[in-house]
Design a protein around this motif. Structure first.
Motif, PDB file in Angstrom:
ATOM      1  N   TYR A 186       0.376  -1.152   0.001  1.00 59.89           N
ATOM      2  CA  TYR A 186       0.303  -0.069   0.030  1.00 59.89           C
ATOM      3  C   TYR A 186       0.781   1.416  -0.063  1.00 59.89           C
ATOM      4  CZ  TYR A 186      -0.077  -0.604   5.218  1.00 59.89           C
ATOM      5  OH  TYR A 186       0.632  -0.978   6.459  1.00 59.89           O
ATOM      6  N   ALA A 187       2.427   0.514  -0.490  1.00 55.12           N
ATOM      7  CA  ALA A 187       2.695   2.368  -0.823  1.00 55.12           C
ATOM      8  C   ALA A 187       2.882   3.160  -2.231  1.00 55.12           C
ATOM      9  CB  ALA A 187       4.688   1.805  -0.271  1.00 55.12           C
ATOM     10  N   LEU A 188       1.222   3.595  -2.542  1.00 49.52           N
ATOM     11  CA  LEU A 188       1.583   3.969  -3.498  1.00 49.52           C
ATOM     12  C   LEU A 188       0.029   5.419  -3.443  1.00 49.52           C
ATOM     13  CD1 LEU A 188      -1.094   1.376  -5.828  1.00 49.52           C
ATOM     14  CD2 LEU A 188      -0.253   1.072  -3.254  1.00 49.52           C
ATOM     15  N   ALA A 189      -0.124   5.412  -4.052  1.00 46.31           N
ATOM     16  CA  ALA A 189      -1.361   6.978  -4.505  1.00 46.31           C
ATOM     17  C   ALA A 189      -2.374   6.081  -3.485  1.00 46.31           C
ATOM     18  CB  ALA A 189      -1.596   7.497  -5.149  1.00 46.31           C
ATOM     19  N   ASP A 190      -3.547   7.410  -2.900  1.00 39.04           N
ATOM     20  CA  ASP A 190      -4.435   6.661  -2.722  1.00 39.04           C
ATOM     21  C   ASP A 190      -5.551   5.829  -3.326  1.00 39.04           C
ATOM     22  OD1 ASP A 190      -3.880   7.298  -0.444  1.00 39.04           O
ATOM     23  OD2 ASP A 190      -4.897   9.307   0.066  1.00 39.04           O
ATOM     24  N   GLU A 191      -5.962   7.345  -4.577  1.00 39.70           N
ATOM     25  CA  GLU A 191      -6.936   6.900  -5.333  1.00 39.70           C
ATOM     26  C   GLU A 191      -6.087   5.168  -6.799  1.00 39.70           C
ATOM     27  OE1 GLU A 191      -4.178   9.894  -5.739  1.00 39.70           O
ATOM     28  OE2 GLU A 191      -5.612  10.585  -4.425  1.00 39.70           O
ATOM     29  N   ASP A 192      -5.014   5.328  -6.207  1.00 35.92           N
ATOM     30  CA  ASP A 192      -4.129   3.977  -6.960  1.00 35.92           C
ATOM     31  C   ASP A 192      -4.428   2.902  -6.496  1.00 35.92           C
ATOM     32  OD1 ASP A 192      -3.418   5.343  -9.649  1.00 35.92           O
ATOM     33  OD2 ASP A 192      -1.362   5.586  -8.629  1.00 35.92           O
ATOM     34  N   LEU A 193      -4.601   3.484  -5.269  1.00 31.22           N
ATOM     35  CA  LEU A 193      -4.894   1.889  -4.446  1.00 31.22           C
ATOM     36  C   LEU A 193      -6.288   1.923  -4.367  1.00 31.22           C
ATOM     37  CD1 LEU A 193      -4.274   0.303  -2.196  1.00 31.22           C
ATOM     38  CD2 LEU A 193      -4.820   2.061  -0.371  1.00 31.22           C
ATOM     39  N   ALA A 194      -7.179   2.556  -4.243  1.00 30.78           N
ATOM     40  CA  ALA A 194      -8.645   2.063  -4.613  1.00 30.78           C
ATOM     41  C   ALA A 194      -9.183   1.720  -5.469  1.00 30.78           C
ATOM     42  CB  ALA A 194      -9.213   3.519  -4.313  1.00 30.78           C
ATOM     43  N   GLU A 195      -8.204   2.463  -7.030  1.00 32.21           N
ATOM     44  CA  GLU A 195      -8.851   1.605  -8.258  1.00 32.21           C
ATOM     45  C   GLU A 195      -8.289   0.362  -8.294  1.00 32.21           C
ATOM     46  OE1 GLU A 195      -9.895   1.543 -12.351  1.00 32.21           O
ATOM     47  OE2 GLU A 195     -10.077   2.447 -10.405  1.00 32.21           O
ATOM     48  N   GLY A 196      -7.494  -0.081  -7.649  1.00 31.30           N
ATOM     49  CA  GLY A 196      -6.429  -1.285  -8.009  1.00 31.30           C
ATOM     50  C   GLY A 196      -7.267  -2.305  -6.820  1.00 31.30           C
ATOM     51  N   MET A 197      -7.811  -1.959  -5.780  1.00 32.68           N
ATOM     52  CA  MET A 197      -9.223  -2.829  -4.880  1.00 32.68           C
ATOM     53  C   MET A 197      -9.616  -3.323  -5.932  1.00 32.68           C
ATOM     54  SD  MET A 197      -7.429  -3.785  -2.578  1.00 32.68           S
ATOM     55  CE  MET A 197      -6.128  -4.392  -3.466  1.00 32.68           C
ATOM     56  N   ARG A 198     -10.723  -2.126  -6.548  1.00 32.61           N
ATOM     57  CA  ARG A 198     -12.304  -2.280  -6.960  1.00 32.61           C
ATOM     58  C   ARG A 198     -11.599  -2.866  -8.260  1.00 32.61           C
ATOM     59  NH1 ARG A 198     -13.809  -0.885 -11.782  1.00 32.61           N
ATOM     60  NH2 ARG A 198     -12.444   0.028 -12.345  1.00 32.61           N
ATOM     61  N   ARG A 199     -10.823  -3.281  -8.715  1.00 34.32           N
ATOM     62  CA  ARG A 199     -10.540  -3.985 -10.023  1.00 34.32           C
ATOM     63  C   ARG A 199      -9.980  -5.837  -8.833  1.00 34.32           C
ATOM     64  NH1 ARG A 199      -5.917  -1.374 -13.803  1.00 34.32           N
ATOM     65  NH2 ARG A 199      -6.597   0.457 -14.166  1.00 34.32           N
ATOM     66  N   PHE A 200      -9.507  -5.908  -7.911  1.00 33.60           N
ATOM     67  CA  PHE A 200      -9.709  -6.811  -7.540  1.00 33.60           C
ATOM     68  C   PHE A 200     -11.620  -7.417  -6.977  1.00 33.60           C
ATOM     69  CE2 PHE A 200      -7.606  -9.256  -3.566  1.00 33.60           C
ATOM     70  CZ  PHE A 200      -7.713 -10.583  -4.211  1.00 33.60           C
ATOM     71  N   LYS A 201     -11.885  -7.119  -6.376  1.00 38.56           N
ATOM     72  CA  LYS A 201     -14.011  -6.935  -6.128  1.00 38.56           C
ATOM     73  C   LYS A 201     -14.254  -7.101  -7.581  1.00 38.56           C
ATOM     74  CE  LYS A 201     -17.055  -5.960  -3.626  1.00 38.56           C
ATOM     75  NZ  LYS A 201     -17.605  -4.534  -2.342  1.00 38.56           N
ATOM     76  N   GLU A 202     -14.272  -6.091  -8.050  1.00 36.96           N
ATOM     77  CA  GLU A 202     -15.086  -6.679  -9.634  1.00 36.96           C
ATOM     78  C   GLU A 202     -14.788  -8.295 -10.439  1.00 36.96           C
ATOM     79  OE1 GLU A 202     -14.358  -4.299 -13.672  1.00 36.96           O
ATOM     80  OE2 GLU A 202     -16.169  -2.843 -11.729  1.00 36.96           O
ATOM     81  N   TRP A 203     -13.191  -7.933 -10.019  1.00 39.43           N
ATOM     82  CA  TRP A 203     -12.784  -9.044 -10.584  1.00 39.43           C
ATOM     83  C   TRP A 203     -13.184 -10.624 -10.181  1.00 39.43           C
ATOM     84  CZ3 TRP A 203      -8.568 -13.089  -8.977  1.00 39.43           C
ATOM     85  CH2 TRP A 203      -8.589 -13.959 -10.598  1.00 39.43           C
ATOM     86  N   ALA A 204     -13.215 -10.433  -8.477  1.00 36.70           N
ATOM     87  CA  ALA A 204     -13.420 -11.539  -7.797  1.00 36.70           C
ATOM     88  C   ALA A 204     -14.483 -11.721  -7.622  1.00 36.70           C
ATOM     89  CB  ALA A 204     -12.897 -11.176  -6.477  1.00 36.70           C
ATOM     90  N   ASN A 205     -15.671 -11.057  -8.194  1.00 33.82           N
ATOM     91  CA  ASN A 205     -17.003 -11.226  -7.699  1.00 33.82           C
ATOM     92  C   ASN A 205     -17.908 -11.190  -8.971  1.00 33.82           C
ATOM     93  OD1 ASN A 205     -16.572 -11.223  -4.334  1.00 33.82           O
ATOM     94  ND2 ASN A 205     -16.482  -9.252  -4.362  1.00 33.82           N
TER      95      ASN A 205
END
Length: 163
Positions: A144-163
């Motif tokens: 989580y050593a990245l920009a807040d926006e990039d972190l949120a986007e990555g987690m959004r993509r993971f959730k969308e992909w996994a669910n």
């Protein structure tokens, strides 16, 4: 070292405070394993440790917010369990419940966290280090050593992909 406190990962500058005999033994071992630290790295580390800690305190606040955000986001993904870490800037998420299941638009089935990390990168463009690298199959390490926006986007993509 300077990696965590001063957000200088990869600079590989550290020191040891120890009894003389321990320091001598460590110096012998280190002398056979690595070479010296580059001058620029030493200068950067010196500037960091000689400076006021105001920026360190601000970074700590920012990383704490990111840590809370990524833990919440990961635990919001069905099949992921992520405890709150107490140091560094990584989380270690248990994804064993997602192994062997079809995920993503292609229905990709991953039997190992190494396969899962590869599919997550290829299909959702989210990077993670498989737990096998740490002797913990079924887990993924996320930074989580990245920009807040990039972190949120990555987690959004993971959730969308996994669910």
């Amino acid at each position: 070292g300077v990696a965590k406190t001063y957000a200088m990962p990869g600079w590989r500058v550290g020191w040891m405070v120890a009894p003389l005999e321990v320091a001598k033994a460590a110096a012998k071992l280190q002398g056979h394993m690595t070479s010296n630290v580059a001058n620029i790295s030493q200068r950067a580390a010196l500037a960091a440790v000689a400076s006021p800690l105001d920026e360190v305190h601000e970074m700590r606040k920012a990383f704490d917010a990111r840590r809370r955000a990524i833990v919440t986001a990961l635990n919001d993904i069905e099949g992921v369990n992520c405890p709150t870490p107490t140091g560094a800037f990584y989380v270690f998420a248990d994804i064993t419940a997602l192994l062997g299941k079809p995920l993503g638009p292609k229905g990709t089935v991953s039997d190992t966290s190494a396969d899962f990390a590869a599919a997550l990168l290829d299909e959702a463009h989210v990077a993670a280090v498989p737990g096998e690298a740490f002797g913990a199959p079924g887990y993924l390490r996320f930074s989580y050593a990245l920009a807040d926006e990039d972190l949120a986007e990555g987690m959004r993509r993971f959730k969308e992909w996994a669910n």
